[in-house]
Design a protein around this motif. Structure first.
Motif, PDB file in Angstrom:
ATOM      1  N   PRO A   6       0.825  -1.188  -0.049  1.00  0.00           N
ATOM      2  CA  PRO A   6       0.006   0.115  -0.072  1.00  0.00           C
ATOM      3  C   PRO A   6       0.839   1.076  -0.062  1.00  0.00           C
ATOM      4  O   PRO A   6       0.578   2.142  -0.537  1.00  0.00           O
ATOM      5  CB  PRO A   6      -0.714  -0.081   1.348  1.00  0.00           C
ATOM      6  CG  PRO A   6      -0.937  -1.457   1.420  1.00  0.00           C
ATOM      7  CD  PRO A   6       0.231  -1.962   1.080  1.00  0.00           C
ATOM      8  N   ASP A   7       1.983   1.047   0.600  1.00  0.00           N
ATOM      9  CA  ASP A   7       2.772   2.479   0.829  1.00  0.00           C
ATOM     10  C   ASP A   7       3.375   2.706  -0.730  1.00  0.00           C
ATOM     11  O   ASP A   7       3.389   3.791  -1.283  1.00  0.00           O
ATOM     12  CB  ASP A   7       3.969   2.359   1.730  1.00  0.00           C
ATOM     13  CG  ASP A   7       3.556   2.315   3.163  1.00  0.00           C
ATOM     14  OD1 ASP A   7       2.378   2.913   3.358  1.00  0.00           O
ATOM     15  OD2 ASP A   7       4.073   1.763   4.050  1.00  0.00           O
ATOM     16  N   LEU A   8       3.757   1.616  -1.424  1.00  0.00           N
ATOM     17  CA  LEU A   8       4.362   1.996  -2.919  1.00  0.00           C
ATOM     18  C   LEU A   8       3.280   2.489  -3.692  1.00  0.00           C
ATOM     19  O   LEU A   8       3.476   3.410  -4.438  1.00  0.00           O
ATOM     20  CB  LEU A   8       4.738   0.259  -3.539  1.00  0.00           C
ATOM     21  CG  LEU A   8       5.402   0.410  -5.081  1.00  0.00           C
ATOM     22  CD1 LEU A   8       6.398   1.446  -4.940  1.00  0.00           C
ATOM     23  CD2 LEU A   8       5.850  -0.853  -5.134  1.00  0.00           C
ATOM     24  N   VAL A   9       2.030   1.930  -3.448  1.00  0.00           N
ATOM     25  CA  VAL A   9       0.865   2.507  -4.359  1.00  0.00           C
ATOM     26  C   VAL A   9       0.668   3.862  -4.045  1.00  0.00           C
ATOM     27  O   VAL A   9       0.339   4.630  -4.951  1.00  0.00           O
ATOM     28  CB  VAL A   9      -0.417   1.597  -4.215  1.00  0.00           C
ATOM     29  CG1 VAL A   9      -1.570   2.144  -4.762  1.00  0.00           C
ATOM     30  CG2 VAL A   9      -0.255   0.059  -4.646  1.00  0.00           C
ATOM     31  N   ARG A  10       0.328   4.465  -2.853  1.00  0.00           N
ATOM     32  CA  ARG A  10       0.271   5.730  -2.309  1.00  0.00           C
ATOM     33  C   ARG A  10       1.469   6.484  -3.097  1.00  0.00           C
ATOM     34  O   ARG A  10       1.247   7.593  -3.581  1.00  0.00           O
ATOM     35  CB  ARG A  10       0.431   5.894  -0.889  1.00  0.00           C
ATOM     36  CG  ARG A  10      -0.723   5.526  -0.173  1.00  0.00           C
ATOM     37  CD  ARG A  10      -0.886   5.807   1.313  1.00  0.00           C
ATOM     38  NE  ARG A  10      -2.017   5.034   1.986  1.00  0.00           N
ATOM     39  CZ  ARG A  10      -1.959   3.841   2.466  1.00  0.00           C
ATOM     40  NH1 ARG A  10      -0.871   3.015   2.320  1.00  0.00           N
ATOM     41  NH2 ARG A  10      -3.009   3.400   2.948  1.00  0.00           N
ATOM     42  N   HIS A  11       2.746   6.310  -2.940  1.00  0.00           N
ATOM     43  CA  HIS A  11       4.159   6.756  -3.569  1.00  0.00           C
ATOM     44  C   HIS A  11       3.865   6.802  -5.067  1.00  0.00           C
ATOM     45  O   HIS A  11       3.976   8.022  -5.510  1.00  0.00           O
ATOM     46  CB  HIS A  11       5.275   5.963  -3.154  1.00  0.00           C
ATOM     47  CG  HIS A  11       6.430   6.667  -3.700  1.00  0.00           C
ATOM     48  ND1 HIS A  11       6.831   7.815  -3.340  1.00  0.00           N
ATOM     49  CD2 HIS A  11       7.352   6.232  -4.807  1.00  0.00           C
ATOM     50  CE1 HIS A  11       7.998   7.951  -4.188  1.00  0.00           C
ATOM     51  NE2 HIS A  11       8.244   7.045  -4.886  1.00  0.00           N
ATOM     52  N   VAL A  14       1.300   9.647  -5.774  1.00  0.00           N
ATOM     53  CA  VAL A  14       2.037  10.786  -5.474  1.00  0.00           C
ATOM     54  C   VAL A  14       2.738  11.380  -6.737  1.00  0.00           C
ATOM     55  O   VAL A  14       2.692  12.686  -7.245  1.00  0.00           O
ATOM     56  CB  VAL A  14       2.889  10.961  -4.218  1.00  0.00           C
ATOM     57  CG1 VAL A  14       3.813  12.145  -4.271  1.00  0.00           C
ATOM     58  CG2 VAL A  14       1.956  10.912  -3.011  1.00  0.00           C
ATOM     59  N   LEU A  15       3.596  10.391  -7.273  1.00  0.00           N
ATOM     60  CA  LEU A  15       4.257  10.546  -8.396  1.00  0.00           C
ATOM     61  C   LEU A  15       3.471  10.947  -9.688  1.00  0.00           C
ATOM     62  O   LEU A  15       3.942  11.755 -10.472  1.00  0.00           O
ATOM     63  CB  LEU A  15       5.225   9.439  -8.658  1.00  0.00           C
ATOM     64  CG  LEU A  15       6.293   9.172  -7.765  1.00  0.00           C
ATOM     65  CD1 LEU A  15       7.014   7.994  -8.058  1.00  0.00           C
ATOM     66  CD2 LEU A  15       7.316  10.231  -7.557  1.00  0.00           C
ATOM     67  N   ALA A  16       2.156  10.289  -9.633  1.00  0.00           N
ATOM     68  CA  ALA A  16       1.385  10.570 -10.962  1.00  0.00           C
ATOM     69  C   ALA A  16       0.536  11.648 -10.396  1.00  0.00           C
ATOM     70  O   ALA A  16      -0.300  11.967 -11.438  1.00  0.00           O
ATOM     71  CB  ALA A  16       0.610   9.071 -11.046  1.00  0.00           C
ATOM     72  N   ARG A  17       0.653  12.245  -9.254  1.00  0.00           N
ATOM     73  CA  ARG A  17      -0.236  13.412  -8.804  1.00  0.00           C
ATOM     74  C   ARG A  17      -1.680  12.969  -8.854  1.00  0.00           C
ATOM     75  O   ARG A  17      -2.648  13.618  -9.469  1.00  0.00           O
ATOM     76  CB  ARG A  17      -0.027  14.563  -9.797  1.00  0.00           C
ATOM     77  CG  ARG A  17       1.609  15.088  -9.698  1.00  0.00           C
ATOM     78  CD  ARG A  17       1.526  16.204 -10.408  1.00  0.00           C
ATOM     79  NE  ARG A  17       3.070  16.939 -10.171  1.00  0.00           N
ATOM     80  CZ  ARG A  17       3.516  17.696 -11.088  1.00  0.00           C
ATOM     81  NH1 ARG A  17       3.090  18.307 -12.165  1.00  0.00           N
ATOM     82  NH2 ARG A  17       4.769  18.084 -10.537  1.00  0.00           N
TER      83      ARG A  17
END
Length: 99
Positions: A6-11, A14-17
């Motif tokens: 889930p942390d990777l998906v959140r990150h 964020v990268l994809a805005r």
């Protein structure tokens, strides 16, 4: 072990805005994990002995012959133009300057 967290998906969000809700993060974590697993399976069987395939059926020339057809005259092409000048379509400048 799952590579997608889930942390990777959140990150990635964020990268994809892209603002993701907790429900979207959970759903995407599972979906992305399945995708990564399937890519790993394909990578295991894609060995140098297996030739690369761009299309399952051999194809030669899939294009039709290039034959000159009927064309519009200048008058026909410009007959419905809202504005024409010097045998050309006249349009508003899009860069804010005349060319």
């Amino acid at each position: 072990m799952s590579e997608i967290t889930p942390d990777l998906v959140r990150h990635l969000g964020v990268l994809a805005r892209i603002q993701l809700s907790d429900e979207e993060v959970e759903r995407l974590t599972g979906q992305l994990d399945v995708i990564v697993d399937n890519i790993a399976k394909v990578s295991q069987v894609a060995t140098p002995e297996v030739p690369a395939t761009s299309h399952p059926i051999p194809m030669r020339n899939v294009f039709r012959p290039d034959v000159v057809g009927g064309t519009l005259t200048l008058e026909e092409a410009l007959q419905n133009a809202p504005d024409a000048s010097d045998d050309r379509f006249r349009v508003t400048a899009i860069l804010g300057e005349e060319q």
